[in-house]
Design a protein around this motif. Structure first.
Motif, PDB file in Angstrom:
ATOM      1  N   SER A  80       0.845  -1.194   0.000  1.00  0.00           N
ATOM      2  CA  SER A  80       0.000   0.000   0.000  1.00  0.00           C
ATOM      3  C   SER A  80       0.877   1.239   0.000  1.00  0.00           C
ATOM      4  O   SER A  80       2.041   1.202   0.430  1.00  0.00           O
ATOM      5  CB  SER A  80      -0.919   0.008   1.230  1.00  0.00           C
ATOM      6  OG  SER A  80      -1.698  -1.171   1.302  1.00  0.00           O
ATOM      7  N   ASP A 198      -6.891  -2.104  -5.643  1.00  0.00           N
ATOM      8  CA  ASP A 198      -8.036  -1.644  -4.865  1.00  0.00           C
ATOM      9  C   ASP A 198      -7.649  -0.395  -4.101  1.00  0.00           C
ATOM     10  O   ASP A 198      -6.468  -0.046  -4.022  1.00  0.00           O
ATOM     11  CB  ASP A 198      -8.519  -2.744  -3.916  1.00  0.00           C
ATOM     12  CG  ASP A 198     -10.002  -2.604  -3.568  1.00  0.00           C
ATOM     13  OD1 ASP A 198     -10.673  -1.699  -4.120  1.00  0.00           O
ATOM     14  OD2 ASP A 198     -10.498  -3.391  -2.745  1.00  0.00           O
ATOM     15  N   THR A 226      -2.673  -1.627  -3.135  1.00  0.00           N
ATOM     16  CA  THR A 226      -3.784  -0.802  -2.651  1.00  0.00           C
ATOM     17  C   THR A 226      -3.280   0.598  -2.330  1.00  0.00           C
ATOM     18  O   THR A 226      -2.115   0.772  -1.945  1.00  0.00           O
ATOM     19  CB  THR A 226      -4.447  -1.429  -1.413  1.00  0.00           C
ATOM     20  OG1 THR A 226      -3.444  -1.784  -0.452  1.00  0.00           O
ATOM     21  CG2 THR A 226      -5.212  -2.684  -1.802  1.00  0.00           C
TER      22      THR A 226
END
Length: 230
Positions: A80, A198, A226
């Motif tokens: 992330s 995502d 992400t």
């Protein structure tokens, strides 16, 4: 030029390199850009959570995942870009729930840099889909918007059945939910390395559900990129 978030005027040109090499100018003013918190440091090998220096290589959540025969080896890794601080919560509310699509441009450079650092060429990009009902409600799919920031094409190989929002469920309820993802048709997945895209990694069940469908159809391994690690 006005900042994409606070709309204050600012000078986006900070050095001669931007002029000489025609680099993309930042769409955010320095104050707004500095309010985001990049994830940097020692990370859990699987989910990408920040770890203390003396901590084991896997966080407590991922140790639990690894002990579960059903889910332990489904996701090779998640990475992330940002932590979910108060500033990011406000930005996500504006972007995701109030439909300000243009804000995705604020994430272009750091998201693409993270993709090149952790994945890169050889990984097939697959955005996490929304159900048709949720897509109609939101107006756009934030995962597809993020995938469009990357330097390679993305593939809409997954589809999603409508269900209650994951944010309203406890971890146990998320684990017990039927897999909402399926493959519409027969995409050529055999032997492919796939990175799911995502907006936020919370418990990890969403990307694991999606990864399971892809692995069962022949994918070699599945990771996730992400924007935020909650």
């Amino acid at each position: 030029m006005n900042c994409l978030l606070c709309h204050s005027p600012y000078n986006p040109i900070t050095n001669w390199r931007q002029l000489l090499f025609l680099e993309d100018l930042d769409v955010l003013c320095p104050r707004c850009r500095g309010s985001f918190k990049l994830i940097d440091g020692r990370l859990c090998e699987i989910c990408g959570r920040l770890l203390e220096e003396a901590a084991p290589s896997l966080c407590a959540d991922c140790l639990r995942w690894q002990e579960d025969e059903q889910w332990g080896r489904v996701l090779v890794k998640n990475r992330s870009v940002y932590t979910y601080n108060d500033w990011m919560k406000d930005v996500i509310a504006l972007w995701k729930f109030r439909g300000d699509y243009a804000l995705v441009e604020a994430f272009r450079r750091p998201f693409a840099q993270s993709f090149r650092r952790h994945f890169g060429r050889g990984w097939y990009i697959v955005p996490i889909p929304l159900s048709p009902e949720r897509l109609y409600e939101r107006g756009f799919n934030q995962a597809e918007a993020l995938a469009c920031l990357l330097p390679f094409p993305s593939f809409p190989w997954l589809a999603r059945r409508h269900s209650e929002k994951q944010s309203k469920k406890s971890r146990r309820e998320r684990l017990e939910t039927d897999n909402p993802f399926f493959l519409p048709g027969h995409p050529p997945l055999a032997g492919k390395r796939i990175v799911l895209i995502d907006d936020i990694y919370t418990t990890g069940i969403t990307v694991r559900h999606a990864a399971r469908v892809l692995l069962e159809a022949g994918a070699a391994e599945v990771g996730a990129l992400t924007l935020i690690r909650a």
